[in-house]
Design a protein around this motif. Sequence first.
Motif, PDB file in Angstrom:
ATOM      1  N   LEU A 321      11.689  57.309  59.624  1.00 43.71           N
ATOM      2  CA  LEU A 321      12.258  58.044  58.503  1.00 43.71           C
ATOM      3  C   LEU A 321      11.917  57.336  57.197  1.00 43.71           C
ATOM      4  O   LEU A 321      11.996  56.107  57.103  1.00 43.71           O
ATOM      5  CB  LEU A 321      13.776  58.145  58.642  1.00 43.71           C
ATOM      6  N   THR A 322      11.555  58.116  56.216  1.00 43.75           N
ATOM      7  CA  THR A 322      11.257  57.542  54.909  1.00 43.75           C
ATOM      8  C   THR A 322      12.559  57.202  54.179  1.00 43.75           C
ATOM      9  O   THR A 322      13.630  57.703  54.525  1.00 43.75           O
ATOM     10  CB  THR A 322      10.475  58.539  54.046  1.00 43.75           C
ATOM     11  N   PRO A 323      12.455  56.365  53.149  1.00 47.71           N
ATOM     12  CA  PRO A 323      13.587  56.272  52.219  1.00 47.71           C
ATOM     13  C   PRO A 323      13.752  57.616  51.507  1.00 47.71           C
ATOM     14  O   PRO A 323      12.975  58.553  51.709  1.00 47.71           O
ATOM     15  CB  PRO A 323      13.139  55.172  51.242  1.00 47.71           C
ATOM     16  N   TRP A 324      14.771  57.723  50.662  1.00 51.14           N
ATOM     17  CA  TRP A 324      14.972  58.957  49.909  1.00 51.14           C
ATOM     18  C   TRP A 324      13.791  59.241  48.999  1.00 51.14           C
ATOM     19  O   TRP A 324      13.333  58.354  48.284  1.00 51.14           O
ATOM     20  CB  TRP A 324      16.244  58.862  49.072  1.00 51.14           C
ATOM     21  N   ALA A 393      26.100  65.377  56.331  1.00 51.77           N
ATOM     22  CA  ALA A 393      24.795  64.792  56.024  1.00 51.77           C
ATOM     23  C   ALA A 393      23.952  64.527  57.263  1.00 51.77           C
ATOM     24  O   ALA A 393      22.729  64.736  57.252  1.00 51.77           O
ATOM     25  CB  ALA A 393      24.991  63.490  55.238  1.00 51.77           C
ATOM     26  N   GLU A 394      24.574  64.069  58.339  1.00 54.91           N
ATOM     27  CA  GLU A 394      23.826  63.710  59.539  1.00 54.91           C
ATOM     28  C   GLU A 394      23.311  64.992  60.192  1.00 54.91           C
ATOM     29  O   GLU A 394      24.090  65.899  60.493  1.00 54.91           O
ATOM     30  CB  GLU A 394      24.717  62.933  60.502  1.00 54.91           C
ATOM     31  N   ASP A 395      22.010  65.054  60.454  1.00 54.24           N
ATOM     32  CA  ASP A 395      21.366  66.311  60.833  1.00 54.24           C
ATOM     33  C   ASP A 395      21.481  66.563  62.333  1.00 54.24           C
ATOM     34  O   ASP A 395      20.509  66.472  63.094  1.00 54.24           O
ATOM     35  CB  ASP A 395      19.906  66.306  60.393  1.00 54.24           C
ATOM     36  N   PHE A 409      17.651  60.199  65.002  1.00 52.51           N
ATOM     37  CA  PHE A 409      18.982  60.626  64.573  1.00 52.51           C
ATOM     38  C   PHE A 409      19.891  59.429  64.349  1.00 52.51           C
ATOM     39  O   PHE A 409      20.613  59.354  63.346  1.00 52.51           O
ATOM     40  CB  PHE A 409      19.581  61.566  65.622  1.00 52.51           C
ATOM     41  N   LEU A 410      19.858  58.475  65.263  1.00 49.49           N
ATOM     42  CA  LEU A 410      20.695  57.288  65.110  1.00 49.49           C
ATOM     43  C   LEU A 410      20.296  56.490  63.877  1.00 49.49           C
ATOM     44  O   LEU A 410      21.155  55.969  63.157  1.00 49.49           O
ATOM     45  CB  LEU A 410      20.615  56.419  66.370  1.00 49.49           C
ATOM     46  N   ASP A 411      18.997  56.390  63.617  1.00 54.68           N
ATOM     47  CA  ASP A 411      18.543  55.709  62.397  1.00 54.68           C
ATOM     48  C   ASP A 411      19.114  56.391  61.155  1.00 54.68           C
ATOM     49  O   ASP A 411      19.551  55.733  60.205  1.00 54.68           O
ATOM     50  CB  ASP A 411      17.015  55.708  62.325  1.00 54.68           C
ATOM     51  N   GLN A 412      19.103  57.720  61.164  1.00 50.91           N
ATOM     52  CA  GLN A 412      19.625  58.465  60.021  1.00 50.91           C
ATOM     53  C   GLN A 412      21.129  58.228  59.855  1.00 50.91           C
ATOM     54  O   GLN A 412      21.620  57.968  58.746  1.00 50.91           O
ATOM     55  CB  GLN A 412      19.341  59.954  60.210  1.00 50.91           C
ATOM     56  N   VAL A 413      21.865  58.297  60.959  1.00 48.66           N
ATOM     57  CA  VAL A 413      23.315  58.101  60.906  1.00 48.66           C
ATOM     58  C   VAL A 413      23.649  56.728  60.328  1.00 48.66           C
ATOM     59  O   VAL A 413      24.520  56.598  59.450  1.00 48.66           O
ATOM     60  CB  VAL A 413      23.932  58.248  62.309  1.00 48.66           C
ATOM     61  N   TYR A 414      22.946  55.708  60.791  1.00 49.02           N
ATOM     62  CA  TYR A 414      23.290  54.356  60.348  1.00 49.02           C
ATOM     63  C   TYR A 414      22.812  54.058  58.935  1.00 49.02           C
ATOM     64  O   TYR A 414      23.375  53.195  58.257  1.00 49.02           O
ATOM     65  CB  TYR A 414      22.782  53.326  61.358  1.00 49.02           C
ATOM     66  N   ASN A 465      17.362  56.084  77.130  1.00 46.12           N
ATOM     67  CA  ASN A 465      17.109  54.671  76.892  1.00 46.12           C
ATOM     68  C   ASN A 465      18.427  53.941  76.616  1.00 46.12           C
ATOM     69  O   ASN A 465      19.485  54.546  76.461  1.00 46.12           O
ATOM     70  CB  ASN A 465      16.115  54.481  75.731  1.00 46.12           C
ATOM     71  N   ARG A 466      18.345  52.640  76.547  1.00 47.43           N
ATOM     72  CA  ARG A 466      19.569  51.834  76.415  1.00 47.43           C
ATOM     73  C   ARG A 466      20.340  52.191  75.157  1.00 47.43           C
ATOM     74  O   ARG A 466      21.575  52.258  75.172  1.00 47.43           O
ATOM     75  CB  ARG A 466      19.186  50.350  76.400  1.00 47.43           C
ATOM     76  N   ARG A 467      19.616  52.455  74.071  1.00 40.39           N
ATOM     77  CA  ARG A 467      20.294  52.755  72.811  1.00 40.39           C
ATOM     78  C   ARG A 467      21.087  54.051  72.908  1.00 40.39           C
ATOM     79  O   ARG A 467      22.220  54.132  72.418  1.00 40.39           O
ATOM     80  CB  ARG A 467      19.269  52.841  71.678  1.00 40.39           C
TER      81      ARG A 467
END
Length: 703
Positions: A321-324, A393-395, A409-414, A465-467
């Motif tokens: 994911l890019t920054p804003w 906000a979380e898609d 998705f997890l990257d976006q949430v965090y 996966n584990r995550r």
Amino acid sequence: MNSDIKSLLQRSRFSDLYWIFPLMLLILTSPAHAYIGPGAGFALLSSLFTLFLSFLIAFFSLLFLPLRLLFSFLQSGKGYASAKVKRIVILGFDGLDPDLCEDFMQQGLLPHFAKLKQTGSFKRLRTTCPPLSPVAWSSFATGVNPAKHRIFDFLHRNPNTYLPELSSVKTSKPNKYLRMGTVQIPLGRSRVKILQKSRPFWKILGQHGIFSQIIRVPITFPPEKFNGHLLSAMCTPDLLGTQGSFTFYSSDKNHIETFTSGAGLLLEKNQTDYKGFFIGPENSFLKGWPSITLGFDLFVEKDGAVIETNHRKYRIKKGRLTPWIPLTFRTGFGLKIHGICQMLLKTTEPAIQLYVSPIHIHPERPAMPISYPCYYAVYLAKLYGSYATLGLAEDTWALNEGILGEDDFLDQVYQYQKEREQQLFHILKKNRRGLAACVFDAADRIQHAFFRYIDETHPAFKNGNRRSKNAIRDVYQVMDGVLGRVLKVVRQDTLLLVLSDHGFKSFRRGINVNSWLHQNGYLFLKENKNKNSYLQNVDWCKTTAYAIGLAGIYINRKGREKQGIVETENVEPLKKKLVKDLVGLTDPETNESAIRAVYNFEQINQGPYASEAPDLIVGYNPGYRISWDGAIGITTETVFEDNVKSWSGDHGIDPEQVPGVLFSNYKIQEHSPHIMDIAPTILSLFGIKKPEYMDGRELHMFN
């Protein structure tokens, strides 16, 4: 090039507008508006004017700062004269479940929650009926039941059209325009109005000289004036006026499809690059309100791509994911509308696949007020950079549709979690008295998306996966980490409350209530009509009951619904018959009881808006919920179906099955507190008498 995009471009050209530019100069001193839609849109205030107004207010605020500080000091002295505490900090962790909290505490995974339970209090917090976030957080803010604050669901149906409307916000376009060819000049204001009734307790605090800072508490859009700072949350729209619409681009037309909450667009191949378009807000200055578009060029590289738009280039790494990224849409006449988005380049071979998040309102250049004061959003962005402004906000829909992967998705949430933490600790640092409240969404979103990993009986269960398998455990530990940092900075004279609006359970099977109503003679369909969404194929001349939203059943009442047929004297008998028929409804595939209870809304919630609410609230058993089709009014052949989506956990069930949590560093005497009790308790602790209209009680706390 896609024909729809060509049409949009043609309608968005401004070659025929030059002759009215002098006229525009005459009205630039007034707010310029554009309406964003369709349907659930909102009034868009020119970001140029908003930014100008923000700095104008900031200038005068600084100019009169000495007088304001003196007045604030005198007022605050009076406000705290009867206070039992000088400061209250509220951490809202949306969706935190008491059963999971206890399990994780026993495993030693939540040391700070365990400490708070031992030295203070841990209670199960009773929630609203229905136990939905906009309903529960509205009762938290106002201390009243849903019949008094008028929020009954995410959606509310229009009794004249039977179509769904956003329950918390109403928008309206200007009534009059000056039209010249294809150009139209709004002569009035577009308006956006919050539909939540009653008063949030922080407004009452402000009237008594207590300053509050409210960060992302749901149902605070549009922001209202009060003595404090506020950043809006749930129901704040994206730049299209929706509650979050992503875009998926591909160079292969076979990948383009229709998405539930997004759009698929084809990239056009040139010799050296690919061309595409961002779809922006509707243009209120052109007849027909065409969407504004913004072109981009995509250049593929070895490890990613470069996207060029607005004369700037941004590098995109494949799989990250890019920054804003800022986007600027031009309405003409020098007016601009600013947004921000994130992008994810999924693949470059054999075809390009590019995800673009919903376009958020730019916090540094807000196209409409998303905070109070209006410059507060700008102030936070200047301190910490751009941040998510969309209410939801979380898609989760991009994950549901398979556009976002689970790690993405997890990257976006965090990322959004980190932004919120910066805002929380900023307000904790800046003010040592009064109220500080901040709500975090990560636990809710992750439980919605990953509950299938802790329920092996779920139809969508898989060995990820584990995550992914540990996602729910991990987000609870992240919340525990936030709590630990807060405990380090709160003083002994500070009351700390940690709460959630509801808990969580698995969502394995969906029930289409309208299908059941149809099969049992309550709802009738027109002949030779396709089964469209939003009840558009219903024969209202015969239908006595219908369902829309996540929990409600409406009686087709004569005199309330436009085509109502049920006489007033027949409403209660019909309700009783529906309750009798629905309670204990058995799932033929699992032989389980799917519905635990059906509540007569007017019997459990009393207030001036009870007649506008659903007549009945369905209390599903754990494992069940309204089906996806049922929620939007599609009548299917079957009543029960497996839920195979990523969205595998939910709370739209019987409220007794999904209480929230209430932790405190003070001892709480009451055994079974309700979320409505928080508002009167806070008022009482600051020495303010509970208003008579509040339904909540004052909890007895001691340090």
